[in-house]
Design a protein around this motif. Structure first.
Motif, short mmCIF file in Angstrom:
data_model
loop_
_atom_site.label_atom_id
_atom_site.label_comp_id
_atom_site.label_asym_id
_atom_site.label_seq_id
_atom_site.Cartn_x
_atom_site.Cartn_y
_atom_site.Cartn_z
N ALA A 137 0.84 -1.19 0.00
CA ALA A 137 0.00 0.00 0.00
C ALA A 137 0.88 1.24 0.00
O ALA A 137 2.09 1.18 0.29
N ILE A 138 0.27 2.38 -0.32
CA ILE A 138 0.97 3.66 -0.28
C ILE A 138 0.08 4.69 0.39
O ILE A 138 -1.15 4.54 0.44
N PHE A 139 0.71 5.72 0.93
CA PHE A 139 -0.01 6.75 1.67
C PHE A 139 0.65 8.09 1.38
O PHE A 139 1.86 8.24 1.55
N GLU A 140 -0.13 9.08 0.94
CA GLU A 140 0.42 10.39 0.65
C GLU A 140 0.36 11.27 1.89
O GLU A 140 -0.71 11.45 2.50
N HIS A 141 1.50 11.82 2.27
CA HIS A 141 1.58 12.70 3.44
C HIS A 141 2.59 13.80 3.16
O HIS A 141 3.74 13.53 2.80
N GLU A 142 2.14 15.05 3.31
CA GLU A 142 2.99 16.22 3.08
C GLU A 142 3.67 16.14 1.71
O GLU A 142 4.87 16.36 1.57
N ASN A 143 2.86 15.78 0.70
CA ASN A 143 3.29 15.73 -0.70
C ASN A 143 4.36 14.67 -0.97
O ASN A 143 5.07 14.73 -1.96
N LYS A 144 4.47 13.71 -0.07
CA LYS A 144 5.39 12.60 -0.27
C LYS A 144 4.63 11.28 -0.11
O LYS A 144 3.66 11.20 0.63
N LEU A 145 5.10 10.27 -0.83
CA LEU A 145 4.48 8.96 -0.73
C LEU A 145 5.21 8.11 0.31
O LEU A 145 6.43 7.93 0.23
N ILE A 146 4.46 7.63 1.27
CA ILE A 146 4.99 6.70 2.26
C ILE A 146 4.62 5.29 1.80
O ILE A 146 3.46 5.03 1.44
N GLU A 147 5.57 4.40 1.78
CA GLU A 147 5.34 3.04 1.31
C GLU A 147 5.12 2.09 2.48
O GLU A 147 5.85 2.14 3.47
N ILE A 148 4.10 1.27 2.35
CA ILE A 148 3.82 0.25 3.37
C ILE A 148 4.23 -1.10 2.79
O ILE A 148 3.69 -1.53 1.76
N LEU A 149 5.20 -1.71 3.42
CA LEU A 149 5.76 -2.95 2.89
C LEU A 149 4.86 -4.15 3.19
O LEU A 149 4.18 -4.20 4.22
N ASP A 150 4.87 -5.10 2.27
CA ASP A 150 4.15 -6.35 2.46
C ASP A 150 5.06 -7.29 3.27
O ASP A 150 5.78 -8.12 2.71
N VAL A 151 5.03 -7.11 4.57
CA VAL A 151 5.92 -7.90 5.44
C VAL A 151 5.58 -9.38 5.34
O VAL A 151 6.46 -10.23 5.46
N GLU A 152 4.32 -9.70 5.12
CA GLU A 152 3.93 -11.10 4.98
C GLU A 152 4.64 -11.75 3.79
O GLU A 152 5.03 -12.92 3.85
N GLN A 153 4.79 -10.99 2.70
CA GLN A 153 5.51 -11.53 1.54
C GLN A 153 6.99 -11.71 1.86
O GLN A 153 7.61 -12.71 1.49
N ILE A 154 7.57 -10.74 2.57
CA ILE A 154 8.98 -10.83 2.96
C ILE A 154 9.21 -12.07 3.82
O ILE A 154 10.14 -12.85 3.60
N LEU A 155 8.33 -12.27 4.79
CA LEU A 155 8.49 -13.42 5.69
C LEU A 155 8.21 -14.73 4.97
O LEU A 155 8.85 -15.75 5.26
N ALA A 156 7.28 -14.71 4.03
CA ALA A 156 6.99 -15.94 3.27
C ALA A 156 8.19 -16.35 2.44
O ALA A 156 8.46 -17.54 2.25
N ASP A 157 8.93 -15.37 1.92
CA ASP A 157 10.14 -15.69 1.15
C ASP A 157 11.24 -16.25 2.06
O ASP A 157 12.02 -17.11 1.65
N LEU A 158 11.29 -15.76 3.30
CA LEU A 158 12.29 -16.25 4.26
C LEU A 158 11.89 -17.59 4.86
O LEU A 158 12.73 -18.46 5.08
N TYR A 159 10.60 -17.72 5.16
CA TYR A 159 10.09 -18.92 5.83
C TYR A 159 8.92 -19.49 5.02
O TYR A 159 7.75 -19.29 5.37
N PRO A 160 9.20 -20.18 3.92
CA PRO A 160 8.11 -20.73 3.10
C PRO A 160 7.22 -21.65 3.94
O PRO A 160 7.69 -22.43 4.76
N MET A 161 5.90 -21.51 3.73
CA MET A 161 4.93 -22.28 4.51
C MET A 161 4.13 -23.20 3.60
O MET A 161 3.78 -22.83 2.48
N SER A 162 3.84 -24.37 4.11
CA SER A 162 3.00 -25.31 3.38
C SER A 162 1.55 -24.84 3.43
O SER A 162 1.09 -24.30 4.44
N THR A 163 0.83 -25.02 2.34
CA THR A 163 -0.60 -24.70 2.31
C THR A 163 -1.46 -25.96 2.33
O THR A 163 -2.67 -25.89 2.17
N ASP A 164 -0.83 -27.11 2.52
CA ASP A 164 -1.56 -28.37 2.53
C ASP A 164 -2.37 -28.53 3.82
O ASP A 164 -1.90 -28.21 4.90
N VAL A 165 -3.58 -29.03 3.66
CA VAL A 165 -4.47 -29.27 4.80
C VAL A 165 -4.37 -30.73 5.21
O VAL A 165 -4.42 -31.64 4.37
#
Length: 313
Positions: A137-165
């Protein structure tokens, strides 16, 4: 610095009404990033780290904080930027946060301040930048864009998780019954949507996904306006809580106020930790709560809902 720490401690008690508070921080450039204060346990000066043998990822070591050993992730390196030199770590900060039942400390160059805003002021990133990035996501504040990182994606790349039930949660008979049902999932994180979709489709369910609460609400209203019985169409809705444009609490409250869909079965899920989740789930009228991401817990919620429907028939 102590002011920010005090604010984090106080503001993690706030919740609801589509409100969002972002802790702003910086990495190796002037670009500012934001993290939801609800995810933050504390902010502190980076202590000396215990190195990890054969470290091959952005995990730079372990910090001993308040009796707990916590892995430290160099957030700059995790998103493909330059890592913080070891000699400069003592000038940096740790943002200790909780995601998906896991506690980590994010190593950042600077911590700025806390911004109070609304989820409807948070925008999804433009589709033109593609999907191969860590921006959620992004957020405009004082004419600048603040970026919100997808931490879940970062962690998924570091710690891959099984989706099997597990077959103990859903045997062949349950999976056969699941083929009759359709579930709507709502989440702004592409990795979270993909994880849920793989798990639910693995059960045999039909799955529709929406990127945030506003898109889901427009989808439901459009169907209802065309005369579609959304209660008959969808077995349930599984929605993230924190999303740009409209959060899960607001989506749930709006559904409950619409007589065409007020009896929809809604389960909220989040990577946020804390007891406030359960109380807010009840306050807005959701039927259940799940912490991200466990495929068996997700499947169990769906199996339970199928059982409820069959028990009434």
């Amino acid at each position: 610095m102590s002011g920010i720490l005090d604010s984090v401690n106080l503001r993690t008690q706030m919740v609801g009404q589509n409100r969002l508070e972002l802790l702003l921080f910086g990495l190796e450039t002037e670009q500012q990033y934001g993290i939801n204060v609800f995810k933050v346990r504390e902010v502190l000066q980076c202590p000396e780290l215990t190195e990890v043998p054969r470290q091959t990822s952005a995990i730079k070591g372990m910090a001993h904080i308040r009796g707990e050993t916590i892995p430290v992730l160099d957030l700059s390196e995790a998103i493909g930027r330059s890592s913080v030199p070891q000699s400069e770590r003592n000038k940096c900060f740790l943002i200790v946060a909780e995601y998906n039942k896991r506690t980590l400390a994010f190593l950042v160059r600077q911590v700025d301040r806390i911004l109070n805003t609304q989820w409807d002021q948070i925008m999804a990133p433009p589709t033109e930048i593609g999907v191969e990035n860590y921006l959620t996501a992004i957020f405009e504040h004082e004419n600048k864009l603040i970026e919100i990182l997808d931490v879940e994606q970062i962690l998924a790349d570091l710690y891959p998780m099984s989706t099997d039930v597990s077959r103990e949660v859903a045997n062949e008979e349950v999976r056969e019954r699941a083929k009759q049902h359709h579930v709507l999932i709502v989440d702004d994180s592409s990795v979270a949507r993909n994880q849920m979709q793989r798990s639910l489709e693995g059960l045999g369910l039909k799955v529709t996904s929406a990127n945030n609460g506003r898109i889901a609400w427009d989808l439901l209203c459009g169907m209802a306006d065309r005369g579609v019985d959304v209660l008959d169409h969808y077995l349930m809705i599984i929605s993230d809580i924190e999303m740009p444009e409209m959060d899960g609490y607001t989506l749930t409250a709006m559904i409950r106020e619409d007589p065409r869909m007020e009896r929809m079965h809604i389960v909220l899920h989040t990577s946020l930790s804390g007891g406030f989740n359960v109380s807010m789930v009840k306050k807005v009228g959701a039927d259940g709560f799940l912490a991200k991401f466990n495929p068996n817990d997700l499947a169990a919620a769906v199996v339970s809902r199928i059982g409820q429907l069959e028990g009434r028939n």
